[in-house]
Design a protein around this motif. Structure first.
Motif, PDB file in Angstrom:
ATOM      1  N   LEU A  15       0.871  -1.105   0.116  1.00  0.00           N
ATOM      2  CA  LEU A  15      -0.049   0.062  -0.037  1.00  0.00           C
ATOM      3  C   LEU A  15       0.846   1.247  -0.141  1.00  0.00           C
ATOM      4  N   VAL A  16       2.278   1.007   0.002  1.00  0.00           N
ATOM      5  CA  VAL A  16       3.075   2.347   0.022  1.00  0.00           C
ATOM      6  C   VAL A  16       3.715   2.574  -1.127  1.00  0.00           C
ATOM      7  N   SER A  17       3.722   3.928  -1.278  1.00  0.00           N
ATOM      8  CA  SER A  17       4.533   4.707  -2.423  1.00  0.00           C
ATOM      9  C   SER A  17       6.107   4.680  -2.222  1.00  0.00           C
ATOM     10  N   TYR A  18       6.812   4.490  -3.064  1.00  0.00           N
ATOM     11  CA  TYR A  18       8.476   4.449  -2.912  1.00  0.00           C
ATOM     12  C   TYR A  18       9.220   5.412  -3.505  1.00  0.00           C
ATOM     13  N   CYS A  19      10.036   5.961  -2.855  1.00  0.00           N
ATOM     14  CA  CYS A  19      10.992   7.061  -3.204  1.00  0.00           C
ATOM     15  C   CYS A  19      12.450   6.443  -3.111  1.00  0.00           C
ATOM     16  N   GLU A  44       5.708  11.862  10.547  1.00  0.00           N
ATOM     17  CA  GLU A  44       5.490  10.730  11.544  1.00  0.00           C
ATOM     18  C   GLU A  44       6.490   9.694  11.029  1.00  0.00           C
ATOM     19  N   ILE A  45       7.214   8.982  11.710  1.00  0.00           N
ATOM     20  CA  ILE A  45       8.046   7.965  11.010  1.00  0.00           C
ATOM     21  C   ILE A  45       7.236   6.765  11.620  1.00  0.00           C
ATOM     22  N   ASP A  99       1.452  14.929   5.832  1.00  0.00           N
ATOM     23  CA  ASP A  99       0.427  15.393   5.817  1.00  0.00           C
ATOM     24  C   ASP A  99      -0.898  14.454   5.501  1.00  0.00           C
ATOM     25  N   GLN A 100      -0.473  13.728   4.410  1.00  0.00           N
ATOM     26  CA  GLN A 100      -1.271  12.858   3.836  1.00  0.00           C
ATOM     27  C   GLN A 100      -1.402  11.454   4.831  1.00  0.00           C
ATOM     28  N   THR A 101      -2.602  10.847   4.364  1.00  0.00           N
ATOM     29  CA  THR A 101      -2.869   9.654   5.273  1.00  0.00           C
ATOM     30  C   THR A 101      -2.139   8.260   4.339  1.00  0.00           C
ATOM     31  N   GLU A 102      -1.587   8.842   3.474  1.00  0.00           N
ATOM     32  CA  GLU A 102      -1.002   7.536   2.584  1.00  0.00           C
ATOM     33  C   GLU A 102       0.221   7.136   3.196  1.00  0.00           C
TER      34      GLU A 102
END
Length: 304
Positions: A15-19, A44-45, A99-102
């Motif tokens: 469900l996560v996006s990657y960079c 938030e980590i 800031d986003q919930t993602e």
């Protein structure tokens, strides 16, 4: 099929996006510590994970943990008691939310370079445990320029070297073997840097250092010693002068008391000195002045 719930983190990976980020070079000395800083700013980590190219690595999150890899701060990684085999590529996965919930994932890449210095006796066999699966070549600059002494697939380049059980062995170490050796991976990145020195050469350097220190100490002690001797001589002279003055005054007061009291013997000495012929002896003249003239300026003594 078991009803045991699946671990949360692997599910979150879907469900996560990657960079990603560029590789960071980190150096450390064998036996010391290396800090892999994440320098990561996030609202938030959520979690972190750490792995090399071959395995996942458990992170100690308390001081009571007996491992060598610890988390410090929000996401910094500290590897303690570094070993040569710690050299290589590492990956730190940081899962966070802004800031986003993602949920997002940042992957930080590190290249850990280990350094060590080894002193070897001439004629001794030296085994270097550096030929691991990620090592591609070993180079040395002992001849003044970088030359390959071992490459994967071709082995050693000299009869004085052997390659066995992951060790590069130098047979009968000589002064020509001293210098810097480095182990590189297949990308040409440095894994390990070893500085080999001749043990006898180090002993000679130590002896020279001791000689220089002794000479320096000798030149420092000489002026200081002379100064102390002069100070002591002056102190002794001052003490002797003060003692002589005290004794002189004590005997003078005693003579004055006797003179004032009318002591017959004292008066006889006084008259013979003060009323007698002048003597050319300087000592007697000084005594005459003190006995005859000083009582005129001294306070009178009352006779008992």
């Amino acid at each position: 099929m078991s009803n045991r719930p699946l671990p949360l983190l692997p599910l979150l990976l879907l469900l996560v996006s990657y960079c990603g980020s560029a590789s960071r070079s980190v150096s450390g000395i064998k036996g010391g510590n290396a800090i892999l800083s994440c320098d990561f700013e996030a609202g938030e980590i959520y979690d972190i994970s750490f792995n090399s190219q071959s395995e996942n690595i458990d992170i100690c999150r308390t001081e009571e943990c007996r491992g060598r890899v610890f988390k410090e701060g929000s996401c910094d990684i500290i590897i303690k008691d570094l070993r040569l085999r710690d050299a290589g590529k590492y990956f730190l996965h940081v899962y966070y939310r802004n800031d986003q919930t993602e949920l997002k994932r940042q992957i930080l890449e590190y290249q850990l370079h280990i350094q060590d210095e080894i002193s070897v006796n001439t004629g001794e066999e030296l085994k270097l445990d550096v030929l691991w699966t990620n090592a591609d070549k070993v180079e040395t600059n002992s001849s003044g320029e970088w030359t390959e002494v071992w490459t994967r697939g071709h082995g050693v380049s000299s009869d004085r070297l052997t390659d066995s059980d992951g060790n590069l062995t130098i047979n009968a170490f000589t002064s020509t073997d001293t210098g810097t050796y480095r182990v590189l991976d297949y990308r040409g990145e440095i894994l390990i840097t070893l500085t080999l020195t001749d043990w006898k050469g180090n002993l000679n350097d130590t002896d020279e250092d001791k000689t220089d220190a002794t000479e320096h100490l000798r030149y420092w002690i000489l002026p200081v010693g002379l100064t102390l001797v002069l100070v002591l001589v002056v102190l002794v002279l001052v003490v002797l002068v003060l003692a002589a003055v005290v004794l002189y005054k004590r005997f003078a007061r005693r003579g004055n008391r006797r003179l004032s009291s009318g002591d017959t013997e004292t008066l006889g000495v006084h008259d013979s000195v003060c009323l007698g012929p002048v003597d050319h002896d300087l000592t007697l003249q000084g005594l005459r002045l003190y006995i005859c003239i000083r009582p005129l300026f001294s306070p009178p003594f009352q006779s008992t």
